[in-house]
Design an enzyme around this catalytic site. Structure first.
Site, PDB file in Angstrom:
ATOM      1  N   SER A 252       0.811  -1.212   0.000  1.00  0.00           N
ATOM      2  CA  SER A 252       0.000   0.000   0.000  1.00  0.00           C
ATOM      3  C   SER A 252       0.852   1.272   0.000  1.00  0.00           C
ATOM      4  CB  SER A 252      -0.956  -0.059   1.180  1.00  0.00           C
ATOM      5  OG  SER A 252      -2.077   0.718   0.890  1.00  0.00           O
ATOM      6  N   HIS A 394      -7.724  -5.589   0.337  1.00  0.00           N
ATOM      7  CA  HIS A 394      -6.471  -4.850   0.454  1.00  0.00           C
ATOM      8  C   HIS A 394      -5.666  -5.413   1.632  1.00  0.00           C
ATOM      9  CE1 HIS A 394      -4.112  -1.193  -0.040  1.00  0.00           C
ATOM     10  NE2 HIS A 394      -4.189  -0.949   1.259  1.00  0.00           N
TER      11      HIS A 394
HETATM   12  C1  GCU Z   1      -5.288   4.872   2.074  1.00  0.00           C
HETATM   13  C2  GCU Z   1      -4.703   5.652   0.916  1.00  0.00           C
HETATM   14  C3  GCU Z   1      -3.954   4.766  -0.060  1.00  0.00           C
HETATM   15  C4  GCU Z   1      -2.963   3.919   0.678  1.00  0.00           C
HETATM   16  C5  GCU Z   1      -3.635   3.171   1.794  1.00  0.00           C
HETATM   17  C6  GCU Z   1      -2.703   2.352   2.691  1.00  0.00           C
HETATM   18  O1  GCU Z   1      -6.329   4.067   1.626  1.00  0.00           O
HETATM   19  O2  GCU Z   1      -5.767   6.351   0.291  1.00  0.00           O
HETATM   20  O3  GCU Z   1      -3.294   5.539  -1.044  1.00  0.00           O
HETATM   21  O4  GCU Z   1      -2.316   3.056  -0.214  1.00  0.00           O
HETATM   22  O5  GCU Z   1      -4.276   4.090   2.656  1.00  0.00           O
HETATM   23  O6  GCU Z   1      -1.538   2.670   2.817  1.00  0.00           O
HETATM   24  O7  GCU Z   1      -3.198   1.382   3.283  1.00  0.00           O
END
Ligand code: GCU
Length: 412
Positions: A252, A394
Site C-alpha cells: 500500500s 487490500h
Molecule cells: C489509504 C490511501 C492509499 C494507501 C492506503 C494504505 O487508503 O488512500 O493511497 O495506499 O491508505 O496505505 O493502506
C-alpha cells in the site's frame, strides 16, 4: 475476461464504503488519456538505443523528484550499534538481530532494524527488506523483539499509539520466508518519519531540511524510501546477508515507497509493490478509485508540494506511473493487486507494467504486453515482470508471499 472482471468490479463498487468520496469505479467513465512515452527525451527526441537509456533515466528521475517525491538528501555516513542477538530465534530457524542505525550525526534520530537470518540455505543469504506500519514487535509475537524506547516514541510524535505485539503477523510470515532460505529485515516506518499530517517536526525530514521545506523538498514517502536505502547500507555491512540480492517490498503506502526506493537506488536487485494503488503502480490518468486530488488532500505530506499542482489535473503530469516502473528496468519488478481493492485500481496497476515493457525490451528483456486484465489468482511472470491479483481485500497475505518467494527464486 476483461468484461467478466469489470462486471465483478461494478458489483463490488456498490459495496464500497461512503468514505470513497465520489471515486469512480466505472470503467466506462475512465477519461480518455494519452500516456507520456518513456522512450522520448524531454526535448522530443526518441530513445532508440539501450545505451541512451541511462541519460533518459536520469532525466525522468529528476522529473519525478522535482514534481512528485521531492529531493532526498545524500546518504550520510552511518553508524550502527548491534543492540541484540538471539542465536536461536523462531524455534531455531534463524538468528535474530536488532540493530540501531543512526540517521544523522547527532545520533538523536535512529531506526531500529529487525533482522532474521535463516540457518538453512546458503550464507550469505538473499533478503527481503520492507518497512512495517505496526512497530517491529507488531510483525511477530516473539517476546524477544524489543518495544520502542522513549526516544523513538518521542520521534513518533503526539499521535502515536503503540501497537500490540504480533498485531500484524499475517503480513509477516517469517517462518515461511526463512524456511525458503531468505533473510527478512524490517523497520517501523515512523522510526524514519511519522505517518501523520502534523508530524513534520518529529521525523528525519525536518532535520535535513533545517525546518524549512521547499516546494520540492522530500515528502514522507521519499523519506521512507531513503530509510530503506539506509537499511540496505547496513545490510551491505552485515556478512550474513548478500546485499547484492536484496528484494525491497512494501504494501500500500509502503508499496509506493518500495517503488520509489527501487527507482532511486539501483542496488535493490528486485522490487515488489503490493496493492500500491494511486501514486504507486496505478496509472494516475485513469483516475479510477483513489485519485490524485483525494490523495493530496488527505495525505498532503506524502509527496512534495509541487505534486499538488496535478490534483484534478492529471493530464498535465509530465509522467505517469508506468514510468516509475520503467525506472526500475531492467531489474525484476512484481506488481500485485487484490480483487476487492478497487480503491487501488487493479487494472491501472497492471497497465503500468504493460506500458513500461518497451523500456524492458529496449534493455533486452521481456515484460507484459497484453492489455487483457489477468485472471484472479493466476500469477504470471513474463520476462522480468511478475503479477497477480489475489482474491480478496487490500492486504498482504501468505498467498502474496508465496508468489514473491517464487519470483525471487527465479531472479535472486
Ligand atoms: C489509504 C490511501 C492509499 C494507501 C492506503 C494504505 O487508503 O488512500 O493511497 O495506499 O491508505 O496505505 O493502506
Amino acid at each position: 475476461m476483461v468484461k467478466m472482471f469489470l462486471a465483478g468490479l461494478l458489483s463490488l463498487a456498490t459495496l464500497l464504503p461512503a468514505f470513497a468520496d465520489g471515486a469512480n469505479y466505472d470503467e466506462s467513465k475512465v477519461p480518455a488519456y494519452t500516456l507520456p512515452d518513456p522512450l522520448v527525451f524531454d526535448n522530443g527526441k526518441p530513445v532508440r538505443k539501450a545505451r541512451q537509456w541511462k541519460k533518459r533515466r536520469a532525466e525522468l528521475l529528476e522529473t519525478f523528484r522535482a514534481e512528485m517525491f521531492g529531493r532526498e538528501p545524500a546518504a550520510p555516513r552511518l553508524r550502527y550499534e548491534l543492540l541484540k542477538v538471539v542465536p536461536d530465534a523462531l524455534g531455531g530457524l534463524a538468528t535474530m538481530k536488532e540493530v540501531k542505525v543512526l540517521l544523522e550525526p547527532s545520533g538523536e534520530h535512529y531506526m531500529v532494524l529487525l533482522l532474521f537470518v535463516p540457518h538453512a540455505g546458503k550464507s550469505p543469504a538473499p533478503a527481503f527488506l520492507g518497512l512495517n506500519v505496526c512497530n517491529n514487535h507488531g510483525t511477530t509475537s516473539l517476546e524477544e523483539v524489543s518495544l520502542p524506547d522513549s526516544l523513538q516514541v518521542l520521534h513518533y510524535g503526539p499521535y502515536y499509539k503503540r501497537m500490540e505485539r504480533g498485531e500484524q503477523t499475517r503480513r509477516w510470515p517469517y517462518e515461511y520466508i526463512l524456511s525458503q532460505g531468505y533473510a527478512c529485515c524490517t523497520v517501523f516506518m515512523d522510526d524514519i518519519e511519522p505517518d501523520e499530517r502534523d508530524s513534520y517536526d518529529f521525523g528525519i525530514r525536518t532535520v535535513y531540511d533545517q525546518g524549512k521545506p521547499r516546494a520540492d523538498s522530500w515528502g514522507a514517502v521519499s523519506a521512507w524510501a531513503w530509510g530503506l536505502s539506509r537499511a540496505l547500507d547496513y545490510l551491505a555491512a552485515d556478512p550474513d546477508v548478500d546485499a547484492a540480492r536484496v528484494a525491497v517490498h512494501g504494501h500500500s503506502r509502503l508499496g509506493k515507497t518500495a517503488l520509489w526506493a527501487g527507482a532511486v537506488d539501483e542496488r535493490f536487485a528486485l522490487v515488489i509493490a503490493n496493492d500500491s494503488g494511486c501514486s504507486g503502480a496505478a496509472l494516475s490518468r485513469r483516475a479510477f478509485g483513489e485519485t490524485l486530488s483525494r490523495l493530496n488532500r488527505v495525505f498532503p505530506y506524502w509527496f512534495c508540494d509541487n505534486y499538488k499542482r496535478y490534483s484534478d489535473n492529471e493530464a498535465s503530469l509530465p509522467f505517469d506511473q508506468h514510468e516509475l516502473i520503467a525506472l526500475i528496468a531492467p531489474r525484476p519488478v512484481y506488481v500485485a493487486s487484490a480483487s476487492e481493492d478497487l480503491w487501488a485500481d487493479p487494472y491501472g496497476e497492471y497497465l503500468s507494467l504493460v506500458h513500461a515493457t518497451p523500456v524492458y525490451r529496449l534493455l533486452g528483456y521481456d515484460g507484459f504486453s497484453s492489455l487483457e486484465m489477468p485472471e484472479i489468482e493466476v500469477p504470471k511472470v513474463q520476462g522480468r515482470m511478475g503479477h497477480h491479483i489475489r482474491n480478496g481485500k487490500h492486504d498482504m497475505q501468505l498467498y502474496d508471499w508465496q508468489q514473491y518467494v517464487a519470483f525471487a527464486n527465479r531472479f535472486l
